[in-house]
Design an enzyme around this catalytic site. Structure first.
Site, PDB file in Angstrom:
ATOM      1  N   THR A 175       0.562  -0.980   0.069  1.00  0.00           N
ATOM      2  CA  THR A 175      -0.044   0.058   0.158  1.00  0.00           C
ATOM      3  C   THR A 175       0.748   1.415   0.008  1.00  0.00           C
ATOM      4  O   THR A 175       0.569   2.484  -0.880  1.00  0.00           O
ATOM      5  CB  THR A 175      -0.975  -0.024   1.180  1.00  0.00           C
ATOM      6  OG1 THR A 175      -1.926  -0.946   1.766  1.00  0.00           O
ATOM      7  CG2 THR A 175      -2.023   0.977   1.492  1.00  0.00           C
ATOM      8  N   THR A 186      12.025   4.962  11.489  1.00  0.00           N
ATOM      9  CA  THR A 186      12.999   4.354  12.153  1.00  0.00           C
ATOM     10  C   THR A 186      12.281   2.637  11.563  1.00  0.00           C
ATOM     11  O   THR A 186      11.555   2.476  10.993  1.00  0.00           O
ATOM     12  CB  THR A 186      12.734   4.039  13.570  1.00  0.00           C
ATOM     13  OG1 THR A 186      12.955   5.025  13.661  1.00  0.00           O
ATOM     14  CG2 THR A 186      13.105   2.742  14.227  1.00  0.00           C
ATOM     15  N   SER A 231       5.286  -6.539  -0.942  1.00  0.00           N
ATOM     16  CA  SER A 231       4.378  -7.052  -0.009  1.00  0.00           C
ATOM     17  C   SER A 231       4.976  -8.093   0.931  1.00  0.00           C
ATOM     18  O   SER A 231       4.931  -9.410   0.541  1.00  0.00           O
ATOM     19  CB  SER A 231       2.440  -6.543   0.669  1.00  0.00           C
ATOM     20  OG  SER A 231       2.715  -5.841   1.268  1.00  0.00           O
ATOM     21  N   HIS A 253       3.770 -10.157   4.203  1.00  0.00           N
ATOM     22  CA  HIS A 253       3.256 -11.048   4.018  1.00  0.00           C
ATOM     23  C   HIS A 253       2.482 -11.789   2.776  1.00  0.00           C
ATOM     24  O   HIS A 253       1.492 -13.251   3.179  1.00  0.00           O
ATOM     25  CB  HIS A 253       2.333 -10.610   4.748  1.00  0.00           C
ATOM     26  CG  HIS A 253       0.917  -9.424   5.031  1.00  0.00           C
ATOM     27  ND1 HIS A 253      -0.136  -9.935   4.366  1.00  0.00           N
ATOM     28  CD2 HIS A 253       1.415  -8.590   4.310  1.00  0.00           C
ATOM     29  CE1 HIS A 253      -0.953  -8.928   3.341  1.00  0.00           C
ATOM     30  NE2 HIS A 253      -0.060  -8.235   3.142  1.00  0.00           N
ATOM     31  N   GLN A 298       1.230  -9.518  -6.094  1.00  0.00           N
ATOM     32  CA  GLN A 298       0.513 -11.124  -5.848  1.00  0.00           C
ATOM     33  C   GLN A 298       1.679 -12.694  -6.931  1.00  0.00           C
ATOM     34  O   GLN A 298       0.985 -13.528  -7.287  1.00  0.00           O
ATOM     35  CB  GLN A 298      -0.517 -10.918  -6.487  1.00  0.00           C
ATOM     36  CG  GLN A 298      -1.818 -10.369  -5.724  1.00  0.00           C
ATOM     37  CD  GLN A 298      -2.523 -11.213  -4.520  1.00  0.00           C
ATOM     38  OE1 GLN A 298      -1.899 -12.510  -4.121  1.00  0.00           O
ATOM     39  NE2 GLN A 298      -2.391 -10.739  -3.272  1.00  0.00           N
ATOM     40  N   ASN A 313      -5.390  -9.040  -7.576  1.00  0.00           N
ATOM     41  CA  ASN A 313      -5.097 -10.221  -6.576  1.00  0.00           C
ATOM     42  C   ASN A 313      -6.717 -11.109  -6.052  1.00  0.00           C
ATOM     43  O   ASN A 313      -6.833 -11.383  -5.533  1.00  0.00           O
ATOM     44  CB  ASN A 313      -5.019  -9.142  -5.374  1.00  0.00           C
ATOM     45  CG  ASN A 313      -5.639  -7.883  -5.341  1.00  0.00           C
ATOM     46  OD1 ASN A 313      -5.870  -7.523  -6.618  1.00  0.00           O
ATOM     47  ND2 ASN A 313      -6.545  -7.246  -4.701  1.00  0.00           N
ATOM     48  N   CYS A 338      -9.604  -7.415   1.597  1.00  0.00           N
ATOM     49  CA  CYS A 338      -9.816  -5.228   1.840  1.00  0.00           C
ATOM     50  C   CYS A 338     -11.554  -4.918   1.785  1.00  0.00           C
ATOM     51  O   CYS A 338     -11.344  -4.219   2.564  1.00  0.00           O
ATOM     52  CB  CYS A 338      -8.536  -4.743   1.096  1.00  0.00           C
ATOM     53  SG  CYS A 338      -7.011  -5.199   1.037  1.00  0.00           S
TER      54      CYS A 338
HETATM   55  N1  PMP Z   1      -1.678  -4.674  -4.533  1.00  0.00           N
HETATM   56  C1  PMP Z   1      -2.124  -5.729  -4.016  1.00  0.00           C
HETATM   57  C2  PMP Z   1      -1.861  -6.695  -5.630  1.00  0.00           C
HETATM   58  C3  PMP Z   1      -2.821  -6.253  -3.064  1.00  0.00           C
HETATM   59  O1  PMP Z   1      -2.685  -7.535  -3.323  1.00  0.00           O
HETATM   60  C4  PMP Z   1      -2.154  -5.924  -1.604  1.00  0.00           C
HETATM   61  C5  PMP Z   1      -3.072  -6.591  -0.489  1.00  0.00           C
HETATM   62  N2  PMP Z   1      -4.179  -7.182  -0.296  1.00  0.00           N
HETATM   63  C6  PMP Z   1      -1.718  -4.980  -1.378  1.00  0.00           C
HETATM   64  C7  PMP Z   1      -1.263  -4.001  -2.908  1.00  0.00           C
HETATM   65  C8  PMP Z   1      -1.643  -3.921  -0.347  1.00  0.00           C
HETATM   66  O2  PMP Z   1      -1.338  -4.961   0.484  1.00  0.00           O
HETATM   67  P1  PMP Z   1      -1.096  -4.653   1.666  1.00  0.00           P
HETATM   68  O3  PMP Z   1      -1.743  -4.606   2.201  1.00  0.00           O
HETATM   69  O4  PMP Z   1       0.297  -5.110   2.334  1.00  0.00           O
HETATM   70  O5  PMP Z   1       0.209  -3.662   2.024  1.00  0.00           O
END
Ligand code: PMP
Length: 412
Positions: A72, A257, A219, A221, A199, A159, A348
């Site tokens: 994000t 930080t 990202s 995770h 993704q 996604n 989301c």
């Molecule tokens: N872009 C895509 C294609 C995603 O799948 C996601 C997570 N759903 C994000 C951006 C945002 O990632 P994060 O919530 O880890 O910032």
């Protein structure tokens, strides 16, 4: 009850090796990398080692990697950072408004960032169609480019429906156009190419040289790393400016930080994609055949179901269906009661009753966009889990359709 997790596109568990690598940086090696003492040096060394691993993964220079808090932030920094630089570099001068090209089905952090620029008069925006198969056409990108186009943002893998975009071909197109433009008028004419690869990291080649991108977001995770950490690849000389004021971390591009344990975890997870052949090896083949098995059984055994998006150009872990006469949220809640975790639309937007903007972009009517189911597999998903899932899905869909059928009868 044994629970089955089939929502790996929403997030993944942290790998054991990743957790192990991170642990010392919470307590023993807790120094702030900006401090000029031995505690600080330990933190700095860990960050720089992680930067090198990340750069090797992306095939770029270490100082082209900016650590952020996730995709994000990376996407916001790429898009708003471009606009800030663009408008700041010409203070007082009368300059034209830059044109941005993106697609109608980007993640909201991209879509809403470009919408913000559009609504505040900082950019003109073209939202490209993605058609029924969920794939953007290179020809459409070419035709949308204008004299004032300066930024193009197209996601690598969607996604929700997992469709894969022709990033390398678009990269080549932009490179060719930039070459011609620079002959005509110098670097001021360069178009920046950004891709949200969040993704894609697990399954597709993210070599930034090969893709021909100037900016790439990821990202932690989503690939068995921790949450709250991400990165933005920024090609040297790219036209972007920091958007967050504060300290001089990350080459002055991202204040705040460092999240040292997160950065270490992100790098370890990236290294894992290569060393455990998770990314490009046999696990992908197994996952793809498991996904195809799942898709064919669902389409065969449940009436009035459609697969959304191209089957061929699709992430190995994604299946996304529209089920007639089933409401998406009820489906997820009923599956959850059976111990199955999946999603409808993107995680989301869960909780909102808006139809999925991704499915609307594919041309689905709102009622079909409401009844969607995303099943996303992980590296350890088994055939047994898929079989249990299919049986539970059949049961739940039948029940929900009976209820909605009875409700409709009562209203007749
Ligand atoms: N872009 C895509 C294609 C995603 O799948 C996601 C997570 N759903 C994000 C951006 C945002 O990632 P994060 O919530 O880890 O910032």
């Amino acid at each position: 009850m044994n629970r089955i997790y089939l929502d790996y596109a929403a997030t993944t568990p942290v790998d054991k090796s990743v957790l192990k690598a991170m642990l010392p940086y919470f307590s023993q090696k807790f120094g702030n990398p900006m401090s000029i003492h031995s505690f600080g040096y330990e933190g700095e060394a860990a960050v720089e080692k992680s930067r090198k691993i990340t750069a090797d993964f992306l095939h770029c220079l270490p100082d082209e990697v900016i650590f952020t808090s996730g995709a994000t932030e990376s996407n916001n920094l790429a898009i708003k950072g471009f606009s800030k630089k663009y408008h700041f570099s010409q203070p007082g001068k009368k300059h034209f408004i830059p044109h941005i090209i993106t697609t109608a089905f980007e993640h909201h952090c991209v879509l809403n960032s470009v919408k913000f620029l559009e609504e505040s008069g900082q950019a003109e925006v073209t939202y490209l169609p993605v058609y029924k198969d969920g794939i953007v056409r290179v020809e459409d990108v070419k035709n949308a480019i204008r004299d004032n186009t300066r930024f193009i943002s197209i996601m690598y893998v969607n996604n929700e429906i997992g469709t894969v975009q022709p990033i390398e071909k678009i990269g080549k197109l932009i490179k060719d156009i930039n070459k011609i433009q620079s002959r005509l008028g110098g670097t001021e004419f360069k178009i920046l190419f950004h891709t949200d690869a969040t993704q894609a990291i697990n399954y597709f080649n993210c070599d930034v040289q090969k893709l021909g991108v100037d900016l790439l977001s990821l990202s932690g995770h989503k690939f068995y790393g921790p949450k709250g950490i991400g990165a933005l690849y920024v090609k040297k000389g790219s036209f972007i400016k920091r958007i967050q004021d504060g300290g001089d971390q990350e080459f002055g591009m991202r204040a705040g930080t460092h999240n040292v344990p997160g950065i270490v975890g992100l790098a370890e997870a990236l290294a894992g994609i290569k060393t455990q052949s998770r990314g490009f090896g046999t696990k992908i083949k197994i996952m793809t055949s498991l996904r195809d098995y799942l898709i064919s059984r669902v389409l065969k055994e449940i009436p009035e179901v459609k697969l959304n998006g191209s089957k061929k150009f699709r992430s190995p872990n994604n299946a996304n269906f529209s089920l007639a006469n089933v409401e998406g949220e009820s489906l997820i809640l009923s599956l959850n009661r059976e111990g199955i975790a999946c999603s409808t639309g993107s995680a989301c937007s869960t909780g909102s009753l808006e139809p999925s903007h991704v499915l609307l972009a594919l041309g689905l009517p709102p009622e079909e966009a409401h009844g969607s189911l995303r099943v996303s597999l992980g590296k350890d998903t088994t055939r047994k889990e898929i079989e249990v899932f299919i049986e539970k899905l059949k049961k739940v869909v039948k029940k929900l359709r009976n209820i909605s059928g009875n409700v409709l009868k009562e209203y007749k």
